[in-house]
Design an enzyme around this catalytic site. Structure first.
Site, PDB file in Angstrom:
ATOM      1  N   TRP A 211      10.836 -25.892 -14.210  1.00  0.00           N
ATOM      2  CA  TRP A 211      10.244 -25.788 -12.877  1.00  0.00           C
ATOM      3  C   TRP A 211      11.212 -25.133 -11.909  1.00  0.00           C
ATOM      4  O   TRP A 211      10.859 -24.188 -11.182  1.00  0.00           O
ATOM      5  CB  TRP A 211       9.854 -27.176 -12.344  1.00  0.00           C
ATOM      6  CG  TRP A 211       9.233 -27.116 -10.978  1.00  0.00           C
ATOM      7  CD1 TRP A 211       7.914 -26.990 -10.678  1.00  0.00           C
ATOM      8  CD2 TRP A 211       9.936 -27.132  -9.710  1.00  0.00           C
ATOM      9  NE1 TRP A 211       7.738 -26.937  -9.300  1.00  0.00           N
ATOM     10  CE2 TRP A 211       8.950 -27.017  -8.685  1.00  0.00           C
ATOM     11  CE3 TRP A 211      11.275 -27.235  -9.349  1.00  0.00           C
ATOM     12  CZ2 TRP A 211       9.289 -27.005  -7.335  1.00  0.00           C
ATOM     13  CZ3 TRP A 211      11.608 -27.210  -7.994  1.00  0.00           C
ATOM     14  CH2 TRP A 211      10.628 -27.106  -7.005  1.00  0.00           C
ATOM     15  N   TYR A 215      10.827 -21.463 -10.130  1.00  0.00           N
ATOM     16  CA  TYR A 215      10.775 -21.392  -8.665  1.00  0.00           C
ATOM     17  C   TYR A 215      11.824 -20.409  -8.150  1.00  0.00           C
ATOM     18  O   TYR A 215      11.562 -19.631  -7.230  1.00  0.00           O
ATOM     19  CB  TYR A 215      10.996 -22.788  -8.080  1.00  0.00           C
ATOM     20  CG  TYR A 215      10.812 -22.870  -6.587  1.00  0.00           C
ATOM     21  CD1 TYR A 215       9.542 -22.975  -6.027  1.00  0.00           C
ATOM     22  CD2 TYR A 215      11.912 -22.855  -5.727  1.00  0.00           C
ATOM     23  CE1 TYR A 215       9.372 -23.057  -4.651  1.00  0.00           C
ATOM     24  CE2 TYR A 215      11.747 -22.936  -4.349  1.00  0.00           C
ATOM     25  CZ  TYR A 215      10.472 -23.036  -3.821  1.00  0.00           C
ATOM     26  OH  TYR A 215      10.306 -23.111  -2.464  1.00  0.00           O
ATOM     27  N   ASP A 231       4.392 -27.832 -12.110  1.00  0.00           N
ATOM     28  CA  ASP A 231       4.298 -28.217 -10.706  1.00  0.00           C
ATOM     29  C   ASP A 231       3.085 -29.116 -10.461  1.00  0.00           C
ATOM     30  O   ASP A 231       1.943 -28.735 -10.755  1.00  0.00           O
ATOM     31  CB  ASP A 231       4.207 -26.962  -9.841  1.00  0.00           C
ATOM     32  CG  ASP A 231       4.253 -27.287  -8.363  1.00  0.00           C
ATOM     33  OD1 ASP A 231       5.355 -27.558  -7.864  1.00  0.00           O
ATOM     34  OD2 ASP A 231       3.184 -27.299  -7.726  1.00  0.00           O
TER      35      ASP A 231
END
Length: 273
Positions: A211, A215, A231
Site C-alpha cells: 500500500w 501510494y 486500500d
C-alpha cells in the site's frame, strides 16, 4: 485533498472557492547546492492557469521549482485521454487530477505516518515531526516557518525522540530506513525514477508494504497506473469491502481503468467525500 492534508508550518492553503491559493516552504538541492525559500501558487479560474510566485532564495533553482509545481498539481495531465477511459466508471470525476508532491522523500515519510490511521492523525504526527526536526525559514506568512526535515537529519534521528512525538516503533524504523536509503543514494524517489525498481526497493524496507509503495508511486513517482489494492477506502468505494478477498476484487474491478488506474483511485476516493 490538499486542504485536509496540509502540514502547518510547511504548508498553507486558502480555500477561496475556485480562486484558491497554496503556499509552502521548500528546500531543493540542485548540482550539489541547497536552495531554500517559499512558493505561492494561485489558481486563476478566469484564465484557467496557475500563477506562481517564488522567493529569492529559490531563484537559483527556478527550473526545478517550475517542474516540481507542474508535477505537484498534475499540470501535464491529458484530461481527454484519461476521461475517455474513466468517464463511464466515474461520470462525476472528469477533470480530477492526481495530486503530486514537491519532494518525494517528504511524501514517503508522510505516507508512512499515515499508515492505518486517519488523515487528521497523520497530519498531527507530521506537524510534530516538522517542529522537532525541521529547520527554520523566513516567509511572509505567520506560522509558515519550517522546512520539512532532510533525509540526513531523519537518518540520524533517535528512536526515543521519534517515539516522544507519538510515532510507533514500526514507523520509526520505516522512517529511519527511508531516510538512510535516500541520504545514501540507494533510493530515488523523484518522478524520473524507475518505477518497478523503486517499488521493489521500497518493499524491502522495514515497515513498508505494497500500500505504502503504491501510494508513493502514485504521488511521488507520478506513475498513472499505480494501484494501492489494499486500500480500505478504495474497497468501500468499489463495494467490495465485504468480499473474502477485497484486494483481489479491487484489482479485478480496476482492470478496465488501465493505464489510468491511479486516476481511477483518486476518483473513487473523491466519490466518498
Amino acid at each position: 485533498f490538499l486542504l485536509r492534508r496540509r502540514v502547518h508550518a510547511v504548508e498553507a492553503l486558502a480555500d477561496d472557492g475556485p480562486a484558491w491559493r497554496f503556499a509552502r516552504t521548500l528546500r531543493l538541492e540542485v548540482a550539489g547546492l541547497a536552495h531554500t525559500g517559499w512558493i505561492e501558487a494561485r489558481f486563476d479560474p478566469d484564465q484557467a492557469q496557475l500563477l506562481l510566485q517564488v522567493s529569492d532564495g529559490l531563484r537559483g533553482a527556478l527550473p526545478t521549482v517550475i517542474r516540481r509545481v507542474r508535477q505537484a498539481f498534475d499540470l501535464d495531465a491529458d484530461p481527454a485521454a484519461i476521461n475517455a477511459v474513466l468517464h463511464a466508471h466515474f461520470p462525476d470525476g472528469d477533470g480530477l487530477r492526481v495530486p503530486g508532491c514537491f519532494d518525494g522523500f517528504e511524501l514517503a515519510v508522510r505516507a508512512v505516518l499515515g499508515q492505518q490511521i486517519t488523515v487528521a492523525a497523520a497530519r498531527t504526527l507530521a506537524e510534530r515531526l516538522v517542529r522537532q526536526f525541521g529547520a527554520p525559514v523566513d516567509t511572509p506568512w505567520p506560522g509558515l516557518d519550517r522546512l520539512f526535515p532532510t533525509p540526513a537529519v531523519l537518518a540520524a534521528a533517535d528512536g526515543d525522540a521519534l517515539g516522544q512525538l507519538g510515532i510507533v516503533r514500526q514507523r520509526q524504523a520505516a522512517i529511519v530506513a527511508l531516510a538512510r536509503a535516500v541520504d545514501g543514494g540507494q533510493l530515488d524517489l523523484s518522478a524520473s525514477a524507475d518505477v518497478e525498481a523503486t517499488l521493489a526497493a521500497l518493499r524491502q524496507l522495514p515497515g513498508i508494504g505494497d500500500w505504502t509503495a503504491q501510494y508513493i508511486a502514485l504521488r511521488a513517482l507520478r506513475w498513472p497506473d499505480a494501484f494501492p489494492a489494499g486500500d480500505v477506502a478504495l474497497h468501500k468505494a468499489l463495494g467490495v469491502r465485504d468480499q473474502a478477498q477485497p484486494a483481489r476484487a479491487a484489482v479485478d474491478a480496476a482492470q478496465a481503468w488501465r493505464p489510468w488506474r491511479g486516476y481511477g483511485v483518486i476518483r473513487a476516493w473523491s466519490s466518498l467525500v
